[in-house]
Design an enzyme around this catalytic site. Structure first.
Site, PDB file in Angstrom:
ATOM      1  N   ARG A   1      17.841 -32.729 113.086  1.00  0.00           N
ATOM      2  CA  ARG A   1      17.922 -32.390 111.663  1.00  0.00           C
ATOM      3  C   ARG A   1      19.352 -32.591 111.150  1.00  0.00           C
ATOM      4  O   ARG A   1      20.300 -32.108 111.729  1.00  0.00           O
ATOM      5  CB  ARG A   1      17.494 -30.934 111.434  1.00  0.00           C
TER       6      ARG A   1
ATOM      7  N   THR B   1      13.943 -20.733 107.358  1.00  0.00           N
ATOM      8  CA  THR B   1      14.242 -20.741 105.918  1.00  0.00           C
ATOM      9  C   THR B   1      14.941 -22.049 105.589  1.00  0.00           C
ATOM     10  O   THR B   1      16.157 -22.084 105.430  1.00  0.00           O
ATOM     11  CB  THR B   1      15.152 -19.553 105.528  1.00  0.00           C
TER      12      THR B   1
ATOM     13  N   PHE C   1      22.543 -14.912 115.786  1.00  0.00           N
ATOM     14  CA  PHE C   1      23.697 -15.819 115.741  1.00  0.00           C
ATOM     15  C   PHE C   1      23.574 -16.875 116.833  1.00  0.00           C
ATOM     16  O   PHE C   1      24.565 -17.297 117.425  1.00  0.00           O
ATOM     17  CB  PHE C   1      25.004 -15.032 115.919  1.00  0.00           C
TER      18      PHE C   1
ATOM     19  N   GLU D   1      22.034 -23.437 119.175  1.00  0.00           N
ATOM     20  CA  GLU D   1      21.094 -24.253 119.940  1.00  0.00           C
ATOM     21  C   GLU D   1      21.778 -24.668 121.236  1.00  0.00           C
ATOM     22  O   GLU D   1      22.979 -24.944 121.251  1.00  0.00           O
ATOM     23  CB  GLU D   1      20.667 -25.476 119.126  1.00  0.00           C
TER      24      GLU D   1
ATOM     25  N   LEU E   1      37.617 -26.451 116.110  1.00  0.00           N
ATOM     26  CA  LEU E   1      38.677 -27.277 115.524  1.00  0.00           C
ATOM     27  C   LEU E   1      38.562 -28.699 116.054  1.00  0.00           C
ATOM     28  O   LEU E   1      39.565 -29.394 116.155  1.00  0.00           O
ATOM     29  CB  LEU E   1      40.060 -26.706 115.854  1.00  0.00           C
TER      30      LEU E   1
ATOM     31  N   ALA F   1      37.770 -32.279 115.472  1.00  0.00           N
ATOM     32  CA  ALA F   1      37.553 -33.223 114.366  1.00  0.00           C
ATOM     33  C   ALA F   1      36.596 -34.314 114.820  1.00  0.00           C
ATOM     34  O   ALA F   1      36.483 -34.608 116.009  1.00  0.00           O
ATOM     35  CB  ALA F   1      38.886 -33.841 113.955  1.00  0.00           C
TER      36      ALA F   1
ATOM     37  N   CYS G   1      21.302 -25.493 110.583  1.00  0.00           N
ATOM     38  CA  CYS G   1      21.914 -24.230 110.115  1.00  0.00           C
ATOM     39  C   CYS G   1      23.120 -24.441 109.209  1.00  0.00           C
ATOM     40  O   CYS G   1      23.055 -24.156 108.020  1.00  0.00           O
ATOM     41  CB  CYS G   1      22.314 -23.375 111.314  1.00  0.00           C
TER      42      CYS G   1
HETATM   43  C1  UDX Z   1      25.297 -22.558 114.408  1.00  0.00           C
HETATM   44  C2  UDX Z   1      26.120 -21.282 114.687  1.00  0.00           C
HETATM   45  O1  UDX Z   1      27.115 -21.564 115.662  1.00  0.00           O
HETATM   46  C3  UDX Z   1      25.193 -20.174 115.170  1.00  0.00           C
HETATM   47  O2  UDX Z   1      25.931 -18.979 115.351  1.00  0.00           O
HETATM   48  C4  UDX Z   1      24.122 -19.956 114.123  1.00  0.00           C
HETATM   49  O3  UDX Z   1      23.230 -18.945 114.493  1.00  0.00           O
HETATM   50  C5  UDX Z   1      23.361 -21.248 113.854  1.00  0.00           C
HETATM   51  O4  UDX Z   1      24.284 -22.274 113.462  1.00  0.00           O
HETATM   52  P1  UDX Z   1      24.204 -24.497 115.885  1.00  0.00           P
HETATM   53  O5  UDX Z   1      23.581 -25.024 114.626  1.00  0.00           O
HETATM   54  O6  UDX Z   1      23.391 -24.428 117.126  1.00  0.00           O
HETATM   55  O7  UDX Z   1      24.747 -23.010 115.636  1.00  0.00           O
HETATM   56  O8  UDX Z   1      25.467 -25.442 116.143  1.00  0.00           O
HETATM   57  P2  UDX Z   1      27.018 -25.249 116.485  1.00  0.00           P
HETATM   58  O9  UDX Z   1      27.210 -25.203 117.936  1.00  0.00           O
HETATM   59  O10 UDX Z   1      27.618 -24.150 115.678  1.00  0.00           O
HETATM   60  O11 UDX Z   1      27.548 -26.671 115.953  1.00  0.00           O
HETATM   61  C6  UDX Z   1      27.312 -27.050 114.595  1.00  0.00           C
HETATM   62  C7  UDX Z   1      27.778 -28.451 114.325  1.00  0.00           C
HETATM   63  O12 UDX Z   1      29.194 -28.485 114.243  1.00  0.00           O
HETATM   64  C8  UDX Z   1      27.407 -29.518 115.365  1.00  0.00           C
HETATM   65  O13 UDX Z   1      26.992 -30.678 114.666  1.00  0.00           O
HETATM   66  C9  UDX Z   1      28.692 -29.745 116.129  1.00  0.00           C
HETATM   67  O14 UDX Z   1      28.745 -31.035 116.692  1.00  0.00           O
HETATM   68  C10 UDX Z   1      29.716 -29.551 115.018  1.00  0.00           C
HETATM   69  N1  UDX Z   1      31.062 -29.131 115.477  1.00  0.00           N
HETATM   70  C11 UDX Z   1      31.215 -27.971 116.169  1.00  0.00           C
HETATM   71  C12 UDX Z   1      32.161 -29.927 115.160  1.00  0.00           C
HETATM   72  O15 UDX Z   1      32.038 -30.965 114.509  1.00  0.00           O
HETATM   73  N2  UDX Z   1      33.406 -29.507 115.555  1.00  0.00           N
HETATM   74  C13 UDX Z   1      33.596 -28.342 116.238  1.00  0.00           C
HETATM   75  O16 UDX Z   1      34.757 -28.050 116.549  1.00  0.00           O
HETATM   76  C14 UDX Z   1      32.467 -27.562 116.571  1.00  0.00           C
END
Ligand code: UDX
Length: 442
Positions: free
Chosen positions: A324, A86, A145, A148, A246, A248, A256
């Site tokens: 993406r 989606t 949930f 990746e 957390l 930064a 997502c």
């Molecule tokens: C996320 C959700 O975690 C998952 O539950 C949902 O189903 C899909 O979206 P994902 O997109 O695989 O999963 O990435 P995630 O591991 O959550 O990280 C998202 C982004 O946040 C990344 O770009 C990561 O680098 C960034 N991030 C994560 C931070 O900048 N700081 C953090 O402390 C954690």
């Protein structure tokens, strides 16, 4: 049980293979013949650790197969999972439900009597209700949930299962599908459609809010000489807060979090609820990319025009080849447009990066990217970048200047090796120019 999984992208292919692993007979269904052929031959056309062996094992055993025929899928399955994407609608914030609607329509036209259609895609609240009314078939919503890079683990050992159901029968069928996980103690929340749809968007919104909160604190640290890494460490030790999400840095990206918070705010506004909070979360996140670019300019003496910039990382996060809305590639592309001579290296996302931004330079290794660079930007926290030796790296570059856009490099090691080291959120000294640790960046 006999299950089908409609949509064989990252989510669907993982779900199909994991359902086979739980002992079900599974048919993966997709309109993309190439994907179906690859998966049917046991090949996974994207990077997801642990998935390829599972697909290979279960396609070989015959428990998992792939098809383009909805007729065949309808005749075969007792429960049909819809796992199509989606994406964000072109030119707006709303989710594009075209694939979900098509998938439900296609399978609803071929199901056996008593079949259950289960949505797993992330959708605006109200979608399940509408689909149930439109197709007159039994529907349930069972949000995923998956992260990746951890999709197999997150499917086989989820933190929780959520069943959005209207009938005891639908709940019973889903309990049978997930019996091994429920037997192993996975918590289950049974609820109505709206709550099930909301759990996913609320969870992603909360995670995004945590990241933007700490990034807002990073901005305050940059303005005051604080150190956001230490701040996050101290905050995370509060049992009510906890340390996760957390970190930064250059902020969140991917398919997502950014899209989900926009679609959620958009849907809430349609319902008369002001989720301006999420607009702020989005704005703070996008500002972090601007900040990296501003730092790059400052370190290059006011302009990046003609500067040789090495960008370490292209994927939106480590353990993924997904580019993406990747902060790393977004920054790289914008610097390229500003006239910098940008060379990108990523351990697995090179093909996808090249396809998205063919005009950027690409190197075959981190060393090659570093060679002759006047500025290094560390923008995806792959473990191998943490292991780069700053002494060897200093010998490769033209000028030892680095921005740690992920807040994970050891500032002391890099400065000791002669690097001018900047990190988002004020952590670490400036280095060679001799400024002090706290406040030295400004
Ligand atoms: C996320 C959700 O975690 C998952 O539950 C949902 O189903 C899909 O979206 P994902 O997109 O695989 O999963 O990435 P995630 O591991 O959550 O990280 C998202 C982004 O946040 C990344 O770009 C990561 O680098 C960034 N991030 C994560 C931070 O900048 N700081 C953090 O402390 C954690």
């Amino acid at each position: 049980m006999r299950l089908t999984v409609i949509g064989t992208g990252r989510l669907g292919a993982t779900h199909a293979a994991c359902m086979a692993e739980l002992g079900h007979e599974v048919a993966g269904v997709d309109v993309d013949r190439g994907k179906v052929a690859a998966l049917g031959a046991g090949r996974v056309p994207f990077h997801e650790p642990g998935l390829a062996p599972l697909v290979a094992r279960h396609t070989a055993s015959g428990r998992l197969r792939f098809t383009t025929s909805f007729e065949e899928a309808g005749a075969f399955g007792q429960v049909h999972f819809v796992c199509v994407g989606t994406p964000q609608r072109q030119g707006g914030d709303a989710a594009d439900l075209t694939c979900v609607e098509r998938a439900f329509a296609a399978i609803a036209g071929h199901t056996r009597k008593g079949a259950l259609l289960v949505g797993r895609s992330t959708v605006p609240v109200g979608t399940a209700d509408r689909l149930a009314a439109a197709h007159g078939v039994e529907i349930a919503w069972n949000p995923e949930f998956l992260r990746e890079g951890f999709a197999v683990r997150d499917t086989l050992r989820p933190d929780r299962l959520v069943f959005g159901v209207r009938t005891a029968r639908a709940e019973r069928l889903l309990r049978t599908v997930y019996a091994p996980l429920l037997g192993a103690g996975t918590p289950l929340v049974v609820t109505g459609f709206a709550t099930a749809e909301l759990v996913k968007t609320a969870a992603n919104s909360f995670l995004a809010t945590r990241i933007s909160f700490i990034n807002a604190m990073a901005e305050v640290c940059e303005a005051t000489g604080g150190d956001v890494r230490r701040l996050a460490e101290a905050l995370g030790l509060d049992g009510r807060i906890g340390p996760a999400f957390l970190r930064a840095g250059a902020g969140f990206g991917g398919g997502c979090l950014p899209e989900d918070i926009r679609a959620f705010a958009h849907r809430a506004a349609e319902l008369g609820v002001d989720l301006g909070l999420l607009r702020q979360v989005d704005a703070i996140n996008m500002r972090r990319r601007d900040r990296v670019i501003a730092m790059a300019r400052e370190l290059c003496g006011g302009t990046v025009l003609g500067a040789r910039v090495a960008v370490l990382g292209a994927a939106f996060k480590p353990d993924s080849d997904d580019v993406r809305d990747s902060p790393a590639l977004n920054v790289a592309a914008r610097l390229g447009l500003d006239g910098a001579d940008v060379t990108v290296y990523d351990p697995v996302a090179m093909d996808n990066a090249r396809e998205a931004f063919p005009l950027l330079g690409y190197a075959l290794s981190a060393e090659e990217a570093l060679r002759g660079a006047e500025l290094v930007l560390h923008l995806t926290e792959w473990p191998q970048f943490r292991e780069v030796d700053p002494v060897r790296a200093a010998a490769l570059v033209y000028r030892p200047r680095i921005v740690d856009g992920r807040g994970v490099l050891d500032a002391d090691r890099w400065t000791a090796a002669g690097w001018r080291f900047w990190a988002l959120g004020g952590s670490g000294p400036v280095g060679a120019a001799g400024e002090s640790r706290e406040g030295g960046q400004r």
